[in-house]
Motif scaffolding. Structure first.
Motif, PDB file in Angstrom:
ATOM      1  N   VAL A  17       6.906  34.369  41.192  1.00  0.00           N
ATOM      2  CA  VAL A  17       6.155  33.197  41.646  1.00  0.00           C
ATOM      3  C   VAL A  17       7.084  31.994  41.763  1.00  0.00           C
ATOM      4  O   VAL A  17       7.058  31.244  42.737  1.00  0.00           O
ATOM      5  CB  VAL A  17       4.984  32.894  40.675  1.00  0.00           C
ATOM      6  N   GLY A  18       7.954  31.836  40.744  1.00  0.00           N
ATOM      7  CA  GLY A  18       8.889  30.716  40.738  1.00  0.00           C
ATOM      8  C   GLY A  18       9.832  30.776  41.923  1.00  0.00           C
ATOM      9  O   GLY A  18      10.068  29.775  42.603  1.00  0.00           O
ATOM     10  N   ALA A  19      10.354  31.982  42.196  1.00  0.00           N
ATOM     11  CA  ALA A  19      11.290  32.131  43.311  1.00  0.00           C
ATOM     12  C   ALA A  19      10.589  31.791  44.622  1.00  0.00           C
ATOM     13  O   ALA A  19      11.160  31.130  45.500  1.00  0.00           O
ATOM     14  CB  ALA A  19      11.820  33.564  43.351  1.00  0.00           C
ATOM     15  N   LEU A  20       9.316  32.188  44.723  1.00  0.00           N
ATOM     16  CA  LEU A  20       8.555  31.918  45.944  1.00  0.00           C
ATOM     17  C   LEU A  20       8.366  30.413  46.152  1.00  0.00           C
ATOM     18  O   LEU A  20       8.579  29.885  47.242  1.00  0.00           O
ATOM     19  CB  LEU A  20       7.193  32.608  45.839  1.00  0.00           C
ATOM     20  N   SER A  21       8.000  29.701  45.062  1.00  0.00           N
ATOM     21  CA  SER A  21       7.842  28.247  45.178  1.00  0.00           C
ATOM     22  C   SER A  21       9.170  27.603  45.534  1.00  0.00           C
ATOM     23  O   SER A  21       9.225  26.668  46.323  1.00  0.00           O
ATOM     24  CB  SER A  21       7.371  27.595  43.895  1.00  0.00           C
ATOM     25  N   ALA A  22      10.246  28.104  44.905  1.00  0.00           N
ATOM     26  CA  ALA A  22      11.545  27.497  45.150  1.00  0.00           C
ATOM     27  C   ALA A  22      11.947  27.680  46.612  1.00  0.00           C
ATOM     28  O   ALA A  22      12.436  26.750  47.257  1.00  0.00           O
ATOM     29  CB  ALA A  22      12.593  28.110  44.228  1.00  0.00           C
ATOM     30  N   VAL A  23      11.703  28.893  47.159  1.00  0.00           N
ATOM     31  CA  VAL A  23      12.036  29.125  48.568  1.00  0.00           C
ATOM     32  C   VAL A  23      11.176  28.233  49.461  1.00  0.00           C
ATOM     33  O   VAL A  23      11.661  27.582  50.387  1.00  0.00           O
ATOM     34  CB  VAL A  23      11.818  30.614  48.950  1.00  0.00           C
ATOM     35  N   GLY A  24       9.869  28.161  49.147  1.00  0.00           N
ATOM     36  CA  GLY A  24       8.972  27.321  49.940  1.00  0.00           C
ATOM     37  C   GLY A  24       9.374  25.866  49.859  1.00  0.00           C
ATOM     38  O   GLY A  24       9.357  25.147  50.859  1.00  0.00           O
ATOM     39  N   GLY A  25       9.758  25.421  48.642  1.00  0.00           N
ATOM     40  CA  GLY A  25      10.077  24.015  48.447  1.00  0.00           C
ATOM     41  C   GLY A  25      11.458  23.647  48.928  1.00  0.00           C
ATOM     42  O   GLY A  25      11.764  22.477  49.123  1.00  0.00           O
ATOM     43  N   SER A  26      12.324  24.677  49.113  1.00  0.00           N
ATOM     44  CA  SER A  26      13.687  24.339  49.495  1.00  0.00           C
ATOM     45  C   SER A  26      13.735  23.906  50.946  1.00  0.00           C
ATOM     46  O   SER A  26      14.763  23.488  51.435  1.00  0.00           O
ATOM     47  CB  SER A  26      14.615  25.518  49.259  1.00  0.00           C
ATOM     48  N   GLY A  27      12.640  23.988  51.637  1.00  0.00           N
ATOM     49  CA  GLY A  27      12.618  23.364  52.946  1.00  0.00           C
ATOM     50  C   GLY A  27      12.017  24.216  54.030  1.00  0.00           C
ATOM     51  O   GLY A  27      12.019  25.433  53.970  1.00  0.00           O
ATOM     52  N   ALA A  28      11.446  23.538  55.016  1.00  0.00           N
ATOM     53  CA  ALA A  28      10.919  24.207  56.190  1.00  0.00           C
ATOM     54  C   ALA A  28      11.506  23.503  57.405  1.00  0.00           C
ATOM     55  O   ALA A  28      11.787  22.308  57.352  1.00  0.00           O
ATOM     56  CB  ALA A  28       9.404  24.123  56.211  1.00  0.00           C
TER      57      ALA A  28
END
Lengths: 333, 120
Positions: A219-230
């Protein structure tokens, strides 16, 4: 009776959709209570093709399983009815589906109580007639008819048509010009949460809780990927958002589905309700932070909102592309 | 970052792309260390050949504004002087195009700059 007698807002619709599940629970509980004393300790709950019992569970677990199943299904339907705006056709489907499912689940569990009733000493001789299946389907069909009747009588109240969005100014784009606007947006909050979750997950792993730990790390990795930018892109194909470091999931709205675009300032918690991809009646949003946001009004009347810097330029380009596509973004001006 | 291409302009398309990206770096809408859109994606958006975009990126690399790395794509250089350098290059490009539209040849433009240098 083509004309609906009543219209229902979403609170009433939620009530109507949840009702069959509550009714099923009530009927099941009434039947179970009435037969409780005539039930064996070990209930026959699974039957072979010939109708003989071949699976058993304790008498106490049946009501728990039956009521949980019905209530969870009812809750899911309730959330569906409350959260998502439906078309009249979608409303009919939703209501019929809810009634059929509630009746079928209720019937199956009640029939298990009934066939076990009277076998206080042992459930080994319990058998289920093959006729129970068509009877269950018959009950479901009856419920479907009831749902359909209700859906005909009660129509969903339509959201007031949104005032046509004041179209933003548009870029002066020549016939021979092509243009693209692209920008990345990140979310420090999502990045930090993701990092914290990953660290907590690793700590749980180290503490000997691998399942919880690995889930938290994921879950953490998913948030981090999502939060690292779009990366948000506006071009002749429409509006596209993809994570900055992955080619998917890709969110794309074709240009022909967008009627106008504008930029406005939003406050994350107040206007959108939180971070991430959010769907609410009449609005879907990809929200990473408060501030500047690009708002595209879609041909369905709902709007798509995405938080990104310099949204004004993106909106001006979108409006210009829409006009060049042969559709007027701003009627009369 | 807004990239605009005018197919009727005498300026090569690759140079037009480079000019837009340079402008974005200069004004800070693309930050040092940020990744530029993949050449293939940008080409698809603009409806041009991917080599046209790569020519533009190549030019920015020669100017020291971006780095091209295999597998990582085009990344804006992390040097602090990047945006200032981009502004300077954009100014130089403006000077050249203005001088050309004035009818000056290359030598005359160089003379102009030399005069400016001796004056400073």
């Amino acid at each position: 009776m083509g004309v609906p007698v009543l219209t229902a807002g979403r609170h009433w619709r939620t009530g109507l959709v949840v009702t069959p599940f509550l009714l099923s629970c009530a009927v099941f509980w009434a039947v179970y209570s009435a037969h409780r004393d005539c039930l064996p300790d070990r209930l026959a709950t699974h039957f072979s093709g010939s109708g003989h019992a071949d699976g058993f569970s304790s008498a106490g677990s049946l009501p728990v399983v039956a009521l949980t199943l019905l209530l969870v299904a009812g809750l899911l339907f309730g959330v569906w009815a409350y959260a998502i705006e439906v078309t009249p056709k979608g409303w009919r489907g939703q209501l019929v589906f809810a009634y059929v499912l509630a009746a079928f689940l209720g019937y199956v569990h009640i029939s298990v109580v009934l066939v076990n009733s009277g076998h206080e000493n042992s459930a080994d001789q319990v058998s289920l007639s093959l006729w129970e299946l068509p009877k269950a389907l018959g009950a479901a069909a009856l419920a479907a008819a009831l749902g359909l009747l209700l859906a005909t009588l009660v129509a969903p109240a339509q959201r007031k048509a949104a005032a046509p969005a004041a179209p933003g100014p548009r870029l002066d784009l020549g016939r021979d010009e092509s243009a693209v606007w692209t920008r990345t947006v990140g979310s420090p909050v999502l990045r930090l949460t993701g990092f914290a979750e990953t660290v907590a997950g690793l700590a749980l792993c180290a503490a000997g809780l691998p399942f919880a730990g690995v889930s938290l790390v994921l879950v953490g990795a998913l948030s981090a990927v999502g939060g690292s930018g779009a990366r948000i892109t506006v071009d002749r194909h429409g509006l596209t958002a993809v994570p900055a470091w992955l080619p998917f999931p890709r969110l794309h709205i074709p240009l022909e589905r967008i009627t106008s675009a504008a930029s406005r300032r939003v406050r994350l918690l107040k206007d959108i309700g939180g971070w991430g991809y959010r769907v609410r009646p009449g609005q879907s949003a990809l929200a990473m932070r408060s501030g500047d946001a690009l708002v595209a009004t879609l041909s369905t009347g709902s709007e798509f909102l995405i938080t990104v810097d310099d949204a004004a330029t993106a909106a001006r380009l979108l409006n210009a592309l829409i006009v060049r596509d042969g559709r007027p973004a701003d009627q009369g001006g | 970052m807004l990239v605009r291409l005018d197919t009727t302009s005498p300026v090569p398309l690759g140079d037009q792309i480079a000019a837009c990206v340079r402008g974005a770096i200069a004004e800070g809408s693309v930050r040092p260390g940020e990744r530029l859109p993949a050449a293939r994606a940008l080409a698809r958006s603009l409806g041009v050949n991917v080599h046209t975009v790569l020519r533009g990126y190549q030019r920015l690399r020669e100017e020291g504004l971006i780095e091209l790395r295999r597998g990582r794509g085009a990344v804006v250089t992390t040097e602090d002087t990047g945006p200032a350098r981009a502004r300077l290059l954009a100014g130089a490009a403006r000077l050249v195009s203005e001088a050309r539209s004035f009818g000056l040849g290359d030598e005359e433009i160089l003379d102009l700059v030399r005069t400016g240098l001796s004056g400073g």
